[in-house]
Scaffold this active site. Sequence first.
Site, PDB file in Angstrom:
ATOM      1  N   HIS A   1     -32.893   7.586 -25.963  1.00  0.00           N
ATOM      2  CA  HIS A   1     -34.127   6.952 -26.440  1.00  0.00           C
ATOM      3  C   HIS A   1     -33.984   5.476 -26.769  1.00  0.00           C
ATOM      4  O   HIS A   1     -34.933   4.868 -27.277  1.00  0.00           O
ATOM      5  CB  HIS A   1     -34.646   7.654 -27.694  1.00  0.00           C
ATOM      6  CG  HIS A   1     -35.106   9.052 -27.473  1.00  0.00           C
ATOM      7  ND1 HIS A   1     -36.398   9.370 -27.149  1.00  0.00           N
ATOM      8  CD2 HIS A   1     -34.431  10.217 -27.518  1.00  0.00           C
ATOM      9  CE1 HIS A   1     -36.511  10.686 -27.017  1.00  0.00           C
ATOM     10  NE2 HIS A   1     -35.337  11.215 -27.238  1.00  0.00           N
TER      11      HIS A   1
ATOM     12  N   LYS B   1     -46.417   0.544 -36.270  1.00  0.00           N
ATOM     13  CA  LYS B   1     -45.160   1.092 -35.759  1.00  0.00           C
ATOM     14  C   LYS B   1     -44.067   0.656 -36.721  1.00  0.00           C
ATOM     15  O   LYS B   1     -44.316  -0.140 -37.636  1.00  0.00           O
ATOM     16  CB  LYS B   1     -44.857   0.582 -34.350  1.00  0.00           C
ATOM     17  CG  LYS B   1     -45.021  -0.950 -34.216  1.00  0.00           C
ATOM     18  CD  LYS B   1     -44.750  -1.450 -32.806  1.00  0.00           C
ATOM     19  CE  LYS B   1     -45.907  -1.266 -31.850  1.00  0.00           C
ATOM     20  NZ  LYS B   1     -45.609  -0.427 -30.698  1.00  0.00           N
ATOM     21  N   ARG B   2     -42.844   1.160 -36.530  1.00  0.00           N
ATOM     22  CA  ARG B   2     -41.750   0.685 -37.362  1.00  0.00           C
ATOM     23  C   ARG B   2     -41.635  -0.835 -37.242  1.00  0.00           C
ATOM     24  O   ARG B   2     -41.944  -1.412 -36.187  1.00  0.00           O
ATOM     25  CB  ARG B   2     -40.414   1.347 -36.930  1.00  0.00           C
ATOM     26  CG  ARG B   2     -40.292   2.785 -37.389  1.00  0.00           C
ATOM     27  CD  ARG B   2     -40.289   2.899 -38.900  1.00  0.00           C
ATOM     28  NE  ARG B   2     -39.040   2.457 -39.445  1.00  0.00           N
ATOM     29  CZ  ARG B   2     -38.118   3.259 -39.961  1.00  0.00           C
ATOM     30  NH1 ARG B   2     -38.324   4.570 -40.013  1.00  0.00           N
ATOM     31  NH2 ARG B   2     -36.995   2.785 -40.454  1.00  0.00           N
TER      32      ARG B   2
ATOM     33  N   LYS C   1     -39.817  -5.414 -31.781  1.00  0.00           N
ATOM     34  CA  LYS C   1     -41.230  -5.052 -31.634  1.00  0.00           C
ATOM     35  C   LYS C   1     -42.144  -6.252 -31.894  1.00  0.00           C
ATOM     36  O   LYS C   1     -43.326  -6.228 -31.599  1.00  0.00           O
ATOM     37  CB  LYS C   1     -41.572  -3.900 -32.573  1.00  0.00           C
ATOM     38  CG  LYS C   1     -40.830  -2.592 -32.235  1.00  0.00           C
ATOM     39  CD  LYS C   1     -41.205  -1.482 -33.192  1.00  0.00           C
ATOM     40  CE  LYS C   1     -40.362  -0.231 -33.036  1.00  0.00           C
ATOM     41  NZ  LYS C   1     -40.781   0.609 -31.893  1.00  0.00           N
TER      42      LYS C   1
ATOM     43  N   THR D   1     -44.949   5.235 -27.679  1.00  0.00           N
ATOM     44  CA  THR D   1     -45.880   6.355 -27.536  1.00  0.00           C
ATOM     45  C   THR D   1     -47.174   6.038 -28.270  1.00  0.00           C
ATOM     46  O   THR D   1     -48.220   6.598 -27.941  1.00  0.00           O
ATOM     47  CB  THR D   1     -45.278   7.672 -28.081  1.00  0.00           C
ATOM     48  OG1 THR D   1     -44.644   7.404 -29.332  1.00  0.00           O
ATOM     49  CG2 THR D   1     -44.276   8.247 -27.107  1.00  0.00           C
TER      50      THR D   1
ATOM     51  N   LYS E   1     -51.474   6.687 -27.483  1.00  0.00           N
ATOM     52  CA  LYS E   1     -52.481   7.203 -28.419  1.00  0.00           C
ATOM     53  C   LYS E   1     -53.700   6.283 -28.444  1.00  0.00           C
ATOM     54  O   LYS E   1     -54.844   6.739 -28.428  1.00  0.00           O
ATOM     55  CB  LYS E   1     -51.883   7.326 -29.828  1.00  0.00           C
ATOM     56  CG  LYS E   1     -50.764   8.369 -29.893  1.00  0.00           C
ATOM     57  CD  LYS E   1     -49.883   8.244 -31.136  1.00  0.00           C
ATOM     58  CE  LYS E   1     -48.593   9.029 -30.911  1.00  0.00           C
ATOM     59  NZ  LYS E   1     -47.553   8.739 -31.906  1.00  0.00           N
TER      60      LYS E   1
HETATM   61  C1  26V Z   1     -30.989   6.080 -34.330  1.00  0.00           C
HETATM   62  C2  26V Z   1     -30.405   6.220 -35.530  1.00  0.00           C
HETATM   63  C3  26V Z   1     -29.096   5.618 -35.729  1.00  0.00           C
HETATM   64  C4  26V Z   1     -28.369   6.272 -36.871  1.00  0.00           C
HETATM   65  C5  26V Z   1     -29.220   6.344 -38.092  1.00  0.00           C
HETATM   66  C6  26V Z   1     -30.437   7.152 -37.879  1.00  0.00           C
HETATM   67  C7  26V Z   1     -31.046   6.918 -36.550  1.00  0.00           C
HETATM   68  C8  26V Z   1     -32.271   7.465 -36.310  1.00  0.00           C
HETATM   69  C9  26V Z   1     -32.854   7.318 -35.084  1.00  0.00           C
HETATM   70  C10 26V Z   1     -32.218   6.623 -34.097  1.00  0.00           C
HETATM   71  C11 26V Z   1     -32.824   6.577 -32.753  1.00  0.00           C
HETATM   72  C12 26V Z   1     -33.625   5.428 -32.493  1.00  0.00           C
HETATM   73  C13 26V Z   1     -34.178   5.594 -31.124  1.00  0.00           C
HETATM   74  C14 26V Z   1     -35.651   5.730 -31.091  1.00  0.00           C
HETATM   75  O1  26V Z   1     -36.302   6.102 -32.035  1.00  0.00           O
HETATM   76  N1  26V Z   1     -36.177   5.449 -29.942  1.00  0.00           N
HETATM   77  C15 26V Z   1     -37.605   5.489 -29.700  1.00  0.00           C
HETATM   78  O2  26V Z   1     -37.883   6.694 -29.020  1.00  0.00           O
HETATM   79  C16 26V Z   1     -39.247   6.815 -28.692  1.00  0.00           C
HETATM   80  C17 26V Z   1     -39.428   8.176 -28.083  1.00  0.00           C
HETATM   81  O3  26V Z   1     -38.743   8.260 -26.876  1.00  0.00           O
HETATM   82  C18 26V Z   1     -39.663   5.700 -27.775  1.00  0.00           C
HETATM   83  O4  26V Z   1     -41.040   5.821 -27.508  1.00  0.00           O
HETATM   84  C19 26V Z   1     -39.384   4.343 -28.415  1.00  0.00           C
HETATM   85  O5  26V Z   1     -39.647   3.317 -27.496  1.00  0.00           O
HETATM   86  C20 26V Z   1     -37.932   4.282 -28.838  1.00  0.00           C
HETATM   87  O6  26V Z   1     -37.682   3.110 -29.572  1.00  0.00           O
END
Ligand code: 26V
Length: 825
Positions: A370, A561-562, A567, A669, A673
């Site tokens: 992701h 969004k975050r 972003k 995403t 929406k």
């Molecule tokens: C990474 C980490 C690193 C360790 C600490 C906790 C944590 C939590 C989540 C993540 C993953 C980040 C990746 C993410 O959220 N990607 C998003 O995924 C969406 C669904 O596929 C996508 O639409 C977004 O563009 C993408 O940023």
Amino acid sequence: MSQKSVVLDAPTPEPRQVTVEALQAHILEKLTYSIGKDPIVARPHDWLAATIFAVRDRIMDRWMESSRETWRTSNKRVYYLSLEFLIGRLMRDAMSNAGLMEPVQQALTNLGVDLGDLIDLEPDAALGNGGLGRLAACFMESMASLKIPAYGYGIRYAHGLFRQEMSEGWQVELPEEWLAHGNPWEFERRESAYEIGFGGHVEGVTDPDGELRQEWHPNEHLLAVAFDTPIVGWRAARVNTLRLWSAQPIDPILLDKFNSGDHIGALEESARAEAITRVLYPADSTPAGQELRLRQEYFFSSASLQDIVRRHLQQYGDLGSLPDKVAIQLNDTHPAISIAEMMRILIDIHGVEWDEAWTLTRGVFGYTNHTLLPEALESWPVALLERLLPRHMQIVYAINAEILTEARKRAKFTDEQIARVSLIDEQNGRRVRMGQLAFVGSHKINGVSALHTELMKQTVFSDLHKLYPDRINNKTNGITPRRWLMQCNPGLTSLLSETIGDAFLDDIRKLEELGAYADDPSFQKRFAAVKLENKTRLAELIRERLGVRVSPEAMFDVQIKRIHEYKRQLLNIIQAVAAYDEIRAHPERDFVPRVKIFAGKAAPSYWNAKLVIKLINDVARVINNDPAVRGLLKVVFLPNYNVSLAEVIVPAADLSEQISTAGMEASGTGNMKFMANGALTIGTMDGANVEMHEEVGDDNIVIFGLTTDEVAAKRAKSEVPRSAIDASPDLQEALNAIASGVFSPDDPNRYRDLVSGLYDTDWFMVARDFDAYVAAQKRVDALWLDQSRWNRMAICNTAHVGFFSSDRTIRQYAEDIWGVQVPTA
Ligand code: 26V
């Protein structure tokens, strides 16, 4: 007759009736006998719980039928492993999908209770950070809607994502308490508890037949207890299970310690165990890198795999059929330790040979990536893994040996290539790369948009892609149209039904028939009227929460969004400052009245993101109170963004801001929406925007900015943005104002470093995309002035959203990755 068939043939109790009278009586019964409250003194939360109990009962039959069917048909099961499920509220979703909205509403009205009030009372299940967690929730709903026998596995965090409050414009994080009033949706399954080990040592033992086996002796044990929540598919096609694990100590209290007077020490083990599932990690980019996070990852991976293998053996009795009957999808690398855990379970517990175990493991796992942000790619120090999971570390080394040998022999890799595909990163103090582990242990690896998947092949996984060229594939994200159109926008849904009939409710592609009405003035008028109604509701919410008055007639320009540098909320707010300057400098010009709406949380340790929130609030205060603006521009930051707030904002948006630096947003995403709800997108050629552009055509979207290749080229040259800034007087003026303290008179230097970052490297291309962004916003203004054109475009967006349904995404996973048949009707 075998015992199993007796069980399978046993009659179920009479299903609960769904008439208004039956529901009304049942809600009262629940209030009395399950909650223990007299209706005369019942509080809103009691009514909510009673209503959920009554609704839940009407889902039970489908739930049991669904699982019986899977046993009976021996269909393949899909397991979605995710550390995050960002569900939001469940009641409206469940009622709407089960067709219970109207009778429940009527039953409650008869009881003098307003359903809308109850819906608003339900706390969000905020067990996720953002897109990745929300995707998991949409997938769960789509899998149930498509009748796929699927289980979600995750963690039952006692505290979900923090509650965001504002203190003088700064983000403050407070604990989130979604379980404060209990959770009427969940079923605790104490019988489904598994032991999870940590630490200790590994001992090689020789079997009587001369085989050397490895025995892991952990020195720490705890329990994973299952909590099940039903997930109802559209028209109750199927009800699947979301199984969340909660950590509990094996001995709740060490009595000998307690009796000897060590009252705190007696509870230490208990506190240590429960800490694992206490709180969701609130960062979604910088890896936490902490031991507790790794413990969470292993805890839920191990519990889930033990459960999966137990269920499989119970039904099929052998492990050789695992890949035929089980598909496990890893939602990012967070559950990647599952690869090693599966090998351990197969080899150490069930005596499967290494080669066979490896074939089975690769046969069941799929991995979804992701993000390509280097800082978000998970890796764990070898020393930490060795201490916490010594047997898994051995297995990782053994897998690595096999892969590197293959890379050397079959693919003739060079030393550099070997170093890049290795599971062990030797550059940064020896770390295990979880992305590499997930890749080699899976038969399919997917990205989440066409562009992102291509970039995966070219960048992080380029060498592994050479080694295994048929593994990487694309699965563009989607959203469930039930929650993100039908439930959150009932006004639009009714209008659509009246116009093209009901068929789109079951097949969202049918929305394309709207195309025929895009130019129809009377339909445009009704479409715009629905939008205006939704905007009026949002304007009311803004007034209530912020005390700011905004006109529903103005353009609602939304970025929710975050908060993250890539972003580029910063780009958006700088443009607001430039517009503010222009409005004051040119009182004679016509301006399109706009309300810029922001919402989003920053990771608690992400300074620049928090500073951007403060900047938005500072700019909002100045602009909203300056009479020279004549109400032409308002800026609002809505605190505590979550799923429920999104459900109010999205249907009210005119313009959707999807302005990430090209190449950095894997998919997005939120963009989908907004599209569903008839907002126009202003966006870069990034993530799924690229495919949205393709679906609606160039005329129905506003695209601007550098492309992925252009961004890469500028970065490679270490080009400094000086010339972009020099060439843009508007940008200079806005940056000078921000940097000199116009918006922060109490602390004039507050934004000095933030702005100087744009002059130095400007990694995210804010300065270099600025003029293109402003020009795109001018195009948006021009479109707005031609309301008929605007409405036409908005309608076309809704009409073409079909591709972005998570039903389409899930069908593709089922076909290309899981090998699961999806029933057509
Ligand atoms: C990474 C980490 C690193 C360790 C600490 C906790 C944590 C939590 C989540 C993540 C993953 C980040 C990746 C993410 O959220 N990607 C998003 O995924 C969406 C669904 O596929 C996508 O639409 C977004 O563009 C993408 O940023």
